[in-house]
Design a protein around this motif. Sequence first.
Motif, mmCIF file in Angstrom:
data_model
loop_
_atom_site.group_PDB
_atom_site.id
_atom_site.type_symbol
_atom_site.label_atom_id
_atom_site.label_comp_id
_atom_site.label_asym_id
_atom_site.label_seq_id
_atom_site.Cartn_x
_atom_site.Cartn_y
_atom_site.Cartn_z
ATOM 1 N N GLN A 1 46.339 42.869 38.568
ATOM 2 C CA GLN A 1 45.664 41.597 38.831
ATOM 3 C C GLN A 1 45.240 40.878 37.556
ATOM 4 O O GLN A 1 45.297 39.661 37.473
ATOM 5 N N TYR A 2 44.801 41.652 36.557
ATOM 6 C CA TYR A 2 44.197 41.048 35.364
ATOM 7 C C TYR A 2 44.788 41.618 34.073
ATOM 8 O O TYR A 2 44.083 42.220 33.262
ATOM 9 N N PRO A 3 46.084 41.430 33.856
ATOM 10 C CA PRO A 3 46.704 42.023 32.660
ATOM 11 C C PRO A 3 46.125 41.484 31.356
ATOM 12 O O PRO A 3 45.956 42.230 30.386
ATOM 13 N N MET A 4 45.774 40.185 31.310
ATOM 14 C CA MET A 4 45.200 39.607 30.100
ATOM 15 C C MET A 4 43.802 40.157 29.838
ATOM 16 O O MET A 4 43.430 40.438 28.697
ATOM 17 N N MET A 5 43.038 40.309 30.896
ATOM 18 C CA MET A 5 41.688 40.827 30.743
ATOM 19 C C MET A 5 41.712 42.270 30.251
ATOM 20 O O MET A 5 40.854 42.693 29.471
ATOM 21 N N PHE A 6 42.693 43.029 30.692
ATOM 22 C CA PHE A 6 42.796 44.423 30.270
ATOM 23 C C PHE A 6 42.943 44.527 28.760
ATOM 24 O O PHE A 6 42.508 45.508 28.149
ATOM 25 N N GLN A 7 43.567 43.531 28.143
ATOM 26 C CA GLN A 7 43.741 43.546 26.688
ATOM 27 C C GLN A 7 42.472 43.129 25.948
ATOM 28 O O GLN A 7 42.323 43.436 24.761
ATOM 29 N N ARG A 8 41.556 42.434 26.622
ATOM 30 C CA ARG A 8 40.384 41.867 25.950
ATOM 31 C C ARG A 8 39.096 42.650 26.191
ATOM 32 O O ARG A 8 38.191 42.603 25.351
ATOM 33 N N VAL A 9 38.990 43.328 27.313
ATOM 34 C CA VAL A 9 37.745 44.022 27.664
ATOM 35 C C VAL A 9 37.756 45.433 27.088
ATOM 36 O O VAL A 9 38.738 46.165 27.259
ATOM 37 N N PRO A 10 36.686 45.854 26.415
ATOM 38 C CA PRO A 10 36.613 47.240 25.927
ATOM 39 C C PRO A 10 36.813 48.226 27.079
ATOM 40 O O PRO A 10 36.326 48.015 28.193
ATOM 41 N N LYS A 11 37.528 49.315 26.796
ATOM 42 C CA LYS A 11 37.890 50.255 27.851
ATOM 43 C C LYS A 11 36.661 50.912 28.484
ATOM 44 O O LYS A 11 36.680 51.263 29.669
ATOM 45 N N THR A 12 35.587 51.069 27.727
ATOM 46 C CA THR A 12 34.360 51.626 28.297
ATOM 47 C C THR A 12 33.829 50.745 29.417
ATOM 48 O O THR A 12 33.349 51.236 30.446
ATOM 49 N N LEU A 13 33.927 49.436 29.230
ATOM 50 C CA LEU A 13 33.456 48.507 30.251
ATOM 51 C C LEU A 13 34.389 48.483 31.462
ATOM 52 O O LEU A 13 33.931 48.370 32.600
ATOM 53 N N ILE A 14 35.685 48.588 31.216
ATOM 54 C CA ILE A 14 36.626 48.665 32.337
ATOM 55 C C ILE A 14 36.359 49.916 33.160
ATOM 56 O O ILE A 14 36.370 49.882 34.401
ATOM 57 N N ALA A 15 36.088 51.018 32.483
ATOM 58 C CA ALA A 15 35.774 52.267 33.188
ATOM 59 C C ALA A 15 34.554 52.090 34.069
ATOM 60 O O ALA A 15 34.527 52.542 35.226
ATOM 61 N N SER A 16 33.522 51.433 33.545
ATOM 62 C CA SER A 16 32.313 51.195 34.332
ATOM 63 C C SER A 16 32.613 50.321 35.545
ATOM 64 O O SER A 16 32.122 50.581 36.648
ATOM 65 N N TYR A 17 33.414 49.303 35.361
ATOM 66 C CA TYR A 17 33.775 48.406 36.459
ATOM 67 C C TYR A 17 34.539 49.153 37.556
ATOM 68 O O TYR A 17 34.336 48.909 38.751
ATOM 69 N N LEU A 18 35.423 50.054 37.141
ATOM 70 C CA LEU A 18 36.247 50.797 38.106
ATOM 71 C C LEU A 18 35.531 52.000 38.694
ATOM 72 O O LEU A 18 36.011 52.609 39.650
ATOM 73 N N GLY A 19 34.388 52.364 38.107
ATOM 74 C CA GLY A 19 33.638 53.512 38.606
ATOM 75 C C GLY A 19 34.235 54.841 38.200
ATOM 76 O O GLY A 19 34.165 55.815 38.950
ATOM 77 N N VAL A 20 34.812 54.889 36.987
ATOM 78 C CA VAL A 20 35.390 56.139 36.474
ATOM 79 C C VAL A 20 34.840 56.382 35.073
ATOM 80 O O VAL A 20 34.239 55.501 34.463
ATOM 81 N N SER A 21 35.055 57.579 34.563
ATOM 82 C CA SER A 21 34.621 57.879 33.205
ATOM 83 C C SER A 21 35.609 57.301 32.200
ATOM 84 O O SER A 21 36.766 56.992 32.535
ATOM 85 N N ARG A 22 35.154 57.173 30.965
ATOM 86 C CA ARG A 22 36.028 56.674 29.894
ATOM 87 C C ARG A 22 37.189 57.639 29.674
ATOM 88 O O ARG A 22 38.326 57.201 29.414
ATOM 89 N N GLU A 23 36.940 58.919 29.814
ATOM 90 C CA GLU A 23 37.986 59.926 29.623
ATOM 91 C C GLU A 23 39.058 59.811 30.703
ATOM 92 O O GLU A 23 40.259 59.929 30.431
ATOM 93 N N THR A 24 38.612 59.569 31.942
ATOM 94 C CA THR A 24 39.564 59.410 33.041
ATOM 95 C C THR A 24 40.437 58.188 32.813
ATOM 96 O O THR A 24 41.659 58.231 33.015
ATOM 97 N N LEU A 25 39.827 57.099 32.380
ATOM 98 C CA LEU A 25 40.593 55.877 32.096
ATOM 99 C C LEU A 25 41.625 56.141 30.989
ATOM 100 O O LEU A 25 42.754 55.633 31.076
ATOM 101 N N SER A 26 41.241 56.902 29.995
ATOM 102 C CA SER A 26 42.166 57.213 28.891
ATOM 103 C C SER A 26 43.382 57.976 29.403
ATOM 104 O O SER A 26 44.506 57.742 28.955
ATOM 105 N N ARG A 27 43.184 58.857 30.342
ATOM 106 C CA ARG A 27 44.294 59.605 30.909
ATOM 107 C C ARG A 27 45.235 58.680 31.666
ATOM 108 O O ARG A 27 46.452 58.827 31.614
#
Length: 223
Positions: free
Chosen positions: A194-220
């Motif tokens: 849905q948001y490919p451009m936003m994925f490039q701009r938002v820090p991954k820690t914040l994306i993890a919080s938005y998705l309700g997962v840990s930063r480590e899980t997002l990294s995987r």
Amino acid sequence: MPENTTENNADGKLSHTDILQHSRSESKRIFENHKKYGSELRQHFEKIITLTDQEFDHIISHFTSKKLKKHQFLVQEGDNVTNDYFVVKGLLKASFTNDEGKENILQFAMEDWWITDFQAYFNQTNATLSIDCIEEVEVLCLSLANREKLCSEMHKVESFFRRKSNLGYIALQQRILSLINSNAKERYEQFLLQYPMMFQRVPKTLIASYLGVSRETLSRFSS
């Protein structure tokens, strides 16, 4: 004749000079907003409605502009929320911090999006959310009084905001259903789609919080 026509009269009313100066100041502000932000706002409105130049001039005259730096708050929890904000430039997040100090991100907003604490805005109460800048930000501000005035004066504007509200309800329902029915990997893939451009701009820690997962899980997921 009063000694100084730039001051208020004895009865507290503005002098003719003050009124003219205020009028010039308002005209200058409207002109500057129109020159700098007019194309973005008009294109946004005309995705839903068509406007004449005169109609758009009237609409933009009800907006004010604001610039904020990275990490600066647009709204803080407890603030009186007077405006809805149209994002001209930059990226923001709306979040709620619970009693344990955990930040829960409800929404991101980038160019061509609107953001505010809607509960506080429409009820004219204090904010329960905080909205801060992930990047340097420029927004156009619309007060509730000016929104209602525009909607009462122009059926087109009322139709525009009704359509925007309907789209917001749909997006909110989809997000709730995603949190209920989708696993973490599926939510990540939906966000990326849905948001490919936003994925490039938002820090991954914040994306993890938005998705309700840990930063480590997002990294995987992204590896």
